[in-house]
Design a protein around this motif. Structure first.
Motif, PDB file in Angstrom:
ATOM      1  N   SER A 139       0.857  -1.190   0.000  1.00  0.00           N
ATOM      2  CA  SER A 139       0.000   0.000   0.000  1.00  0.00           C
ATOM      3  C   SER A 139       0.884   1.228   0.000  1.00  0.00           C
ATOM      4  N   GLY A 140       0.264   2.389   0.251  1.00  0.00           N
ATOM      5  CA  GLY A 140       1.038   3.621   0.313  1.00  0.00           C
ATOM      6  C   GLY A 140       1.903   3.656   1.550  1.00  0.00           C
ATOM      7  N   GLY A 141       1.526   2.900   2.558  1.00  0.00           N
ATOM      8  CA  GLY A 141       2.263   2.911   3.822  1.00  0.00           C
ATOM      9  C   GLY A 141       3.144   1.698   4.026  1.00  0.00           C
ATOM     10  N   GLY A 167       3.280   1.786  -2.982  1.00  0.00           N
ATOM     11  CA  GLY A 167       2.291   2.818  -3.329  1.00  0.00           C
ATOM     12  C   GLY A 167       2.922   4.201  -3.392  1.00  0.00           C
ATOM     13  N   ASP A 171       3.088   6.892  -6.355  1.00  0.00           N
ATOM     14  CA  ASP A 171       2.705   8.298  -6.197  1.00  0.00           C
ATOM     15  C   ASP A 171       3.820   9.233  -6.667  1.00  0.00           C
ATOM     16  N   GLY A 184      -1.213   5.619  -8.132  1.00  0.00           N
ATOM     17  CA  GLY A 184      -1.478   4.248  -8.561  1.00  0.00           C
ATOM     18  C   GLY A 184      -2.508   4.120  -9.669  1.00  0.00           C
ATOM     19  N   GLN A 188      -1.822   3.274 -13.668  1.00  0.00           N
ATOM     20  CA  GLN A 188      -2.452   2.109 -14.303  1.00  0.00           C
ATOM     21  C   GLN A 188      -3.199   2.521 -15.573  1.00  0.00           C
ATOM     22  N   GLY A 279      -3.668  -1.281  -0.640  1.00  0.00           N
ATOM     23  CA  GLY A 279      -4.241  -0.465  -1.717  1.00  0.00           C
ATOM     24  C   GLY A 279      -3.667  -0.772  -3.090  1.00  0.00           C
ATOM     25  N   ASN A 283      -4.102  -2.902  -8.219  1.00  0.00           N
ATOM     26  CA  ASN A 283      -3.458  -2.780  -9.532  1.00  0.00           C
ATOM     27  C   ASN A 283      -3.706  -4.020 -10.389  1.00  0.00           C
ATOM     28  N   THR A 310      -7.938  -2.208   1.177  1.00  0.00           N
ATOM     29  CA  THR A 310      -7.427  -0.941   1.686  1.00  0.00           C
ATOM     30  C   THR A 310      -7.760  -0.853   3.180  1.00  0.00           C
ATOM     31  N   ASP A 311      -7.176   0.129   3.855  1.00  0.00           N
ATOM     32  CA  ASP A 311      -7.367   0.235   5.301  1.00  0.00           C
ATOM     33  C   ASP A 311      -8.845   0.362   5.656  1.00  0.00           C
TER      34      ASP A 311
END
Ligand code: KG4
Ligand code: ZN
Length: 349
Positions: A139-141, A167, A171, A184, A188, A279, A283, A310-311
């Motif tokens: 994910s982004g984190g 992620g 970004d 993301g 895509q 997240g 993809n 996702t969260d």
């Protein structure tokens, strides 16, 4: 089903305020409020902005979850909350809310691990997991490969990113080629018009030497730099940047290295089930490559729907339900959230 306890789960580790309700592995509600729009102009999550948004969203999101499940607060049997890892200030909002609810309702409180929660979410989709499983969380984190021996008690970190999360790399690269945050989905989309083989970008930590020291680890900083150099050179030479080809080549490099290492972990540890979450698991190319490589290696791939990837609070409730089912002792009311809670600690004391 109704004889299983009703678990309320609260998640506030990053930019999603999540409240979920679960019985066993049955999903009853999954209400999420995201502050992502407030971070767009900064190109990434701003911790203070996220904390403030959690404060504002907590009560309305709780009410939405209860309404969705057709339940009242009095029906809740236990409260589970993300204790870490995550943003310190953001975690505190969820933990405070969970403590207040547990005290007011006089119900047990369970502070649980966010990463293991991502894996527990899968049980809400396809039923109980047959552990051990390997989980690829992207994910982004975070970007981690976990070995989960027992969802309620035992998890090990096999590998993680040494720099950017996958992620985050999406970004940052999006910004380099003029696409908006979150990168993301935009990469895509752009990649759909590009040729993934036109530009071959580097696969971090896949050389022989790196594999010895960082077998299941990732690094995306070299990839990001390679994209930046490529764009700079094209601009210096007065060539138009082929956004589609750059996006497709970058996406291919990320998907390749993520799936290659996760499959390797399964094979070397003798694990026959992989869970894909986070997240970035949205993809399409990553999903496709994971599916085909797992199939070729005889690994069963399990993946929850996007809203559970996702969260969210339902994943925390799902982990809480697993913990309650084992009759593990609740967390003490004075436990502190821990922004770097290790994955080995599924439940805090
Ligand atoms: O799990 P998530 O919603 O939130 C946290 O990281 O907390 O993941 C968000 C990340 C963002 O970096 C976003 O760019 C990425 O997931 N993402 C994607 C796609 N959709 C979202 N990355 C690649 N392809 C996508 N389709
Ligand atoms: Zn997460």
């Amino acid at each position: 089903m109704s004889d299983q306890p009703l678990i309320l789960g609260i998640e506030t580790s990053c930019d999603e305020t999540g409240v979920g309700l679960v019985r066993g592995t049955t999903l009853l509600a999954n209400a999420v409020a995201s502050s992502v729009d407030e971070h767009v102009r900064f190109g990434g999550v701003v911790p203070e902005v996220a904390s403030r948004a959690h404060l504002e969203a907590m009560v309305p999101t709780l009410h939405r979850a209860l309404a969705e499940a057709g339940a009242g607060l009095g029906d809740v049997d236990a409260v589970a909350v993300t204790a870490g890892p995550g943003l310190a200030g953001a975690l505190m909002v969820g933990v405070s809310a969970a403590k207040a609810l547990a005290v007011a309702l006089d119900k047990p409180l369970y502070g649980v691990n966010h990463l293991v929660g991502h894996v527990a979410a899968e049980q809400l989709e396809n039923g109980p997991l047959a552990e051990p499983v390997v989980a690829l969380l992207v994910s982004g984190g975070h970007t981690e490969i976990l070995l989960v021996e027992d969802i309620a008690t035992s998890a090990t970190l096999l590998g993680q990113t040494l720099d950017d999360a996958a992620g985050e790399a999406f970004d940052k690269v999006a910004r380099l080629i003029g696409l908006k945050y979150p990168g993301g989905p935009n990469i895509q989309r752009a990649a759909a018009d590009g040729d993934p083989g036109a530009i071959r970008f580097p696969r971090g930590l896949t050389g022989q030497r790196d594999l010895e020291r960082h077998r299941y680890d990732f690094s995306f900083s070299g990839l990001k730099t390679a994209v930046a150099r490529w764009v700079e050179t094209a601009e210096r030479e007065g060539r138009a940047v082929p956004v589609g080809d750059v996006a497709a080549g970058f996406q291919e490099a990320v998907a390749d290295v993520l799936t290659r290492k996760a499959v390797l972990a399964c094979q070397e540890r003798g694990i026959s089930t992989m869970v894909l979450a986070g997240g970035v698991a949205a993809n399409a190319r990553l999903r496709e490559l994971t599916r085909s490589r797992c199939a070729a290696a005889g690994i069963e791939l399990r993946q929850p729907r996007f809203s559970l990837c996702t969260d969210n609070g339902a994943m925390i409730a799902a982990l809480g339900a697993a913990v309650v089912e084992r009759d593990l002792p609740p967390s003490s009311l004075d436990f502190a959230s821990d922004s770097s809670l290790p994955v080995t600690q599924v439940l805090v004391g």
